[in-house]
Motif scaffolding. Structure first.
Motif, PDB file in Angstrom:
ATOM      1  N   PRO A 177     -57.781 -19.348  29.020  1.00  0.00           N
ATOM      2  CA  PRO A 177     -58.008 -20.662  29.622  1.00  0.00           C
ATOM      3  C   PRO A 177     -58.472 -20.569  31.069  1.00  0.00           C
ATOM      4  CG  PRO A 177     -55.674 -20.172  29.528  1.00  0.00           C
ATOM      5  CD  PRO A 177     -56.363 -19.068  28.791  1.00  0.00           C
ATOM      6  N   MET A 178     -59.230 -21.566  31.479  1.00  0.00           N
ATOM      7  CA  MET A 178     -59.681 -21.718  32.863  1.00  0.00           C
ATOM      8  C   MET A 178     -59.459 -23.169  33.264  1.00  0.00           C
ATOM      9  SD  MET A 178     -63.243 -19.838  32.078  1.00  0.00           S
ATOM     10  CE  MET A 178     -63.078 -18.730  30.674  1.00  0.00           C
ATOM     11  N   LEU A 179     -58.717 -23.374  34.331  1.00  0.00           N
ATOM     12  CA  LEU A 179     -58.439 -24.719  34.835  1.00  0.00           C
ATOM     13  C   LEU A 179     -58.948 -24.851  36.265  1.00  0.00           C
ATOM     14  CD1 LEU A 179     -54.731 -25.275  33.673  1.00  0.00           C
ATOM     15  CD2 LEU A 179     -56.838 -25.732  32.402  1.00  0.00           C
ATOM     16  N   THR A 180     -59.178 -26.099  36.684  1.00  0.00           N
ATOM     17  CA  THR A 180     -59.604 -26.367  38.054  1.00  0.00           C
ATOM     18  C   THR A 180     -58.709 -27.434  38.679  1.00  0.00           C
ATOM     19  OG1 THR A 180     -61.103 -28.241  37.720  1.00  0.00           O
ATOM     20  CG2 THR A 180     -61.964 -26.049  37.177  1.00  0.00           C
ATOM     21  N   LEU A 181     -58.819 -27.553  39.991  1.00  0.00           N
ATOM     22  CA  LEU A 181     -58.095 -28.603  40.707  1.00  0.00           C
ATOM     23  C   LEU A 181     -58.882 -29.903  40.784  1.00  0.00           C
ATOM     24  CD1 LEU A 181     -56.411 -26.663  43.662  1.00  0.00           C
ATOM     25  CD2 LEU A 181     -55.268 -27.825  41.756  1.00  0.00           C
ATOM     26  N   GLY A 182     -60.026 -29.951  40.091  1.00  0.00           N
ATOM     27  CA  GLY A 182     -60.849 -31.145  40.116  1.00  0.00           C
ATOM     28  C   GLY A 182     -61.641 -31.299  38.839  1.00  0.00           C
ATOM     29  N   SER A 183     -62.945 -31.404  38.995  1.00  0.00           N
ATOM     30  CA  SER A 183     -63.819 -31.605  37.852  1.00  0.00           C
ATOM     31  C   SER A 183     -63.895 -30.352  36.982  1.00  0.00           C
ATOM     32  CB  SER A 183     -65.225 -31.972  38.343  1.00  0.00           C
ATOM     33  OG  SER A 183     -66.145 -31.999  37.270  1.00  0.00           O
ATOM     34  N   ALA A 184     -64.094 -30.575  35.678  1.00  0.00           N
ATOM     35  CA  ALA A 184     -64.302 -29.462  34.753  1.00  0.00           C
ATOM     36  C   ALA A 184     -65.776 -29.091  34.649  1.00  0.00           C
ATOM     37  CB  ALA A 184     -63.767 -29.820  33.369  1.00  0.00           C
ATOM     38  N   ASP A 185     -66.638 -29.793  35.383  1.00  0.00           N
ATOM     39  CA  ASP A 185     -68.069 -29.508  35.344  1.00  0.00           C
ATOM     40  C   ASP A 185     -68.377 -28.248  36.150  1.00  0.00           C
ATOM     41  OD1 ASP A 185     -68.536 -31.777  33.831  1.00  0.00           O
ATOM     42  OD2 ASP A 185     -68.878 -33.031  35.590  1.00  0.00           O
ATOM     43  N   THR A 186     -69.269 -27.417  35.618  1.00  0.00           N
ATOM     44  CA  THR A 186     -69.617 -26.161  36.272  1.00  0.00           C
ATOM     45  C   THR A 186     -71.135 -26.000  36.343  1.00  0.00           C
ATOM     46  OG1 THR A 186     -69.630 -24.880  34.202  1.00  0.00           O
ATOM     47  CG2 THR A 186     -67.527 -25.054  35.378  1.00  0.00           C
ATOM     48  N   VAL A 187     -71.564 -25.058  37.185  1.00  0.00           N
ATOM     49  CA  VAL A 187     -72.975 -24.703  37.279  1.00  0.00           C
ATOM     50  C   VAL A 187     -73.059 -23.196  37.514  1.00  0.00           C
ATOM     51  CG1 VAL A 187     -73.103 -25.112  39.780  1.00  0.00           C
ATOM     52  CG2 VAL A 187     -75.175 -25.259  38.385  1.00  0.00           C
ATOM     53  N   GLU A 188     -74.109 -22.579  36.979  1.00  0.00           N
ATOM     54  CA  GLU A 188     -74.335 -21.156  37.187  1.00  0.00           C
ATOM     55  C   GLU A 188     -75.228 -20.958  38.402  1.00  0.00           C
ATOM     56  OE1 GLU A 188     -74.944 -18.086  33.817  1.00  0.00           O
ATOM     57  OE2 GLU A 188     -76.972 -18.470  34.597  1.00  0.00           O
ATOM     58  N   LEU A 189     -74.846 -20.021  39.285  1.00  0.00           N
ATOM     59  CA  LEU A 189     -75.623 -19.773  40.491  1.00  0.00           C
ATOM     60  C   LEU A 189     -76.909 -19.002  40.182  1.00  0.00           C
ATOM     61  CD1 LEU A 189     -72.807 -18.863  43.060  1.00  0.00           C
ATOM     62  CD2 LEU A 189     -73.793 -21.101  42.504  1.00  0.00           C
ATOM     63  N   ASP A 190     -77.726 -18.838  41.211  1.00  0.00           N
ATOM     64  CA  ASP A 190     -79.025 -18.193  41.036  1.00  0.00           C
ATOM     65  C   ASP A 190     -78.926 -16.726  40.650  1.00  0.00           C
ATOM     66  OD1 ASP A 190     -80.305 -20.560  41.626  1.00  0.00           O
ATOM     67  OD2 ASP A 190     -80.659 -20.074  43.739  1.00  0.00           O
ATOM     68  N   ASP A 191     -77.746 -16.108  40.844  1.00  0.00           N
ATOM     69  CA  ASP A 191     -77.601 -14.707  40.419  1.00  0.00           C
ATOM     70  C   ASP A 191     -77.519 -14.586  38.897  1.00  0.00           C
ATOM     71  OD1 ASP A 191     -74.973 -15.429  39.705  1.00  0.00           O
ATOM     72  OD2 ASP A 191     -74.053 -14.413  41.403  1.00  0.00           O
ATOM     73  N   GLU A 192     -77.502 -15.732  38.209  1.00  0.00           N
ATOM     74  CA  GLU A 192     -77.459 -15.824  36.741  1.00  0.00           C
ATOM     75  C   GLU A 192     -76.173 -15.274  36.144  1.00  0.00           C
ATOM     76  OE1 GLU A 192     -81.099 -14.035  35.334  1.00  0.00           O
ATOM     77  OE2 GLU A 192     -82.272 -15.818  35.845  1.00  0.00           O
ATOM     78  N   TRP A 193     -75.130 -15.207  36.959  1.00  0.00           N
ATOM     79  CA  TRP A 193     -73.810 -14.776  36.488  1.00  0.00           C
ATOM     80  C   TRP A 193     -72.707 -15.723  36.962  1.00  0.00           C
ATOM     81  CZ3 TRP A 193     -72.796 -11.658  32.675  1.00  0.00           C
ATOM     82  CH2 TRP A 193     -73.710 -10.658  32.331  1.00  0.00           C
ATOM     83  N   THR A 194     -72.603 -15.881  38.271  1.00  0.00           N
ATOM     84  CA  THR A 194     -71.461 -16.576  38.854  1.00  0.00           C
ATOM     85  C   THR A 194     -71.443 -18.052  38.458  1.00  0.00           C
ATOM     86  OG1 THR A 194     -71.607 -15.095  40.755  1.00  0.00           O
ATOM     87  CG2 THR A 194     -70.218 -17.049  40.983  1.00  0.00           C
ATOM     88  N   VAL A 195     -70.302 -18.486  37.907  1.00  0.00           N
ATOM     89  CA  VAL A 195     -70.103 -19.879  37.510  1.00  0.00           C
ATOM     90  C   VAL A 195     -69.142 -20.530  38.495  1.00  0.00           C
ATOM     91  CG1 VAL A 195     -69.243 -21.409  35.700  1.00  0.00           C
ATOM     92  CG2 VAL A 195     -70.506 -19.330  35.087  1.00  0.00           C
ATOM     93  N   VAL A 196     -69.532 -21.669  39.067  1.00  0.00           N
ATOM     94  CA  VAL A 196     -68.714 -22.363  40.064  1.00  0.00           C
ATOM     95  C   VAL A 196     -68.464 -23.796  39.627  1.00  0.00           C
ATOM     96  CG1 VAL A 196     -69.657 -20.932  41.925  1.00  0.00           C
ATOM     97  CG2 VAL A 196     -70.683 -23.165  41.445  1.00  0.00           C
ATOM     98  N   THR A 197     -67.417 -24.395  40.186  1.00  0.00           N
ATOM     99  CA  THR A 197     -67.166 -25.814  39.950  1.00  0.00           C
ATOM    100  C   THR A 197     -68.196 -26.635  40.723  1.00  0.00           C
ATOM    101  OG1 THR A 197     -65.582 -25.859  41.788  1.00  0.00           O
ATOM    102  CG2 THR A 197     -64.691 -25.479  39.578  1.00  0.00           C
ATOM    103  N   THR A 198     -68.678 -27.703  40.131  1.00  0.00           N
ATOM    104  CA  THR A 198     -69.713 -28.516  40.787  1.00  0.00           C
ATOM    105  C   THR A 198     -69.171 -29.270  41.995  1.00  0.00           C
ATOM    106  OG1 THR A 198     -69.295 -30.321  39.235  1.00  0.00           O
ATOM    107  CG2 THR A 198     -71.083 -28.789  38.701  1.00  0.00           C
TER     108      THR A 198
END
Length: 263
Positions: free
Chosen positions: A215-236
């Protein structure tokens, strides 16, 4: 002997034991990384520590080179959810929240696990986030039993996360795009395991299957985006995230957590 049941790999007792050996390598690597993760240490240094532990055990880092990934661990700091690339230039500071995912191959079998580490003292909200994520993982693991359906695991993860949210007064985001997976002779195998869903759906679980519950949880939105390195996923929304994972085998006696440390 390894065989497949409706596309899901089934392992013999001996093969599960071989996976346990790989899982213990991963557990030792994560323990070493956790001990090293202090203010002033770079995520690149943590990567080197993990790789040394894995190679000293006669194993191979399963992440390094996987689809071009350049490191032995994923180091996801603060708002990064998964697949963060470690760097000698990324230095930890007190109060950071770091999720570390690690995998190893030993004698052809995979182990995969993740932990979230507080760097020095962390905020109460960050600690609650990590605790809620870990608890939801264990709730899911309890459902990794022969006769259950795959979505029983998903439902347990979601239910635990929502119960923690109510108890903590924090509306945790539950990441949908990324989740658990089958594992064994390969790192990522069928089935994909969502971290939320209704119970009683999906393939029936059988003895000999192995599944990574993560599981992966956040302190806010569950929406994510992948950075330009084409690996790292961050919360929007920039909210912090937590990630916990164990590799679990289904045995006649119930779940066997293959990446759990021996102690």
């Amino acid at each position: 002997m390894l065989r497949r049941g409706k596309g899901i790999e089934l392992k013999s007792t001996g093969e599960i034991q071989a996976m346990r050996a790989a899982g213990l390598v991963v557990a030792r690597a994560l323990a070493a990384v956790t001990a090293k993760a202090q203010p002033g240490v770079s995520t690149g240094e943590l990567d080197a520590v993990a790789e040394q532990v894995i190679r000293d055990a006669g194993a191979v880092p399963s992440f390094k080179g996987y689809q071009g990934f350049p490191a032995s661990i994923c180091a996801s700091l603060n708002e990064r959810v998964v697949h963060g690339i470690p760097s000698r230039h990324e230095v930890l500071a007190e109060g950071d929240l770091l999720s570390v995912d690690c995998g190893a191959i030993l004698d052809g079998w995979h182990g995969d696990s993740a932990v979230t580490i507080g760097v020095g003292p962390i905020s109460e909200r960050d600690q609650k986030l990590s605790d809620a994520t870990r608890e939801s993982m264990w709730a899911g693991i309890e459902q990794v039993r022969a006769g259950n359906r795959l979505s029983d695991i998903s439902h347990a993860v979601e239910s635990s996360a929502r119960a923690s949210a109510a108890a903590d007064g924090i509306d945790y985001g539950i990441i949908e795009e990324y989740g658990g997976h089958g594992i064994g002779s390969e790192m990522h195998m069928a089935p994909f395991l969502p971290n939320l869903g209704k119970p009683g759906r999906g393939p029936k679980l059988k003895v000999g299957m192995a599944i990574a519950v993560e599981p992966m949880l956040t302190l806010g939105s569950a929406d994510t985006v992948e950075l330009d390195d084409e690996w790292t996923v961050v919360t929007t929304d920039g909210s912090r995230a937590s990630h916990w994972e164990h590799t679990v085998a289904i045995t006649e006696d119930g779940p066997w957590v293959l990446t759990q440390p021996e102690d």
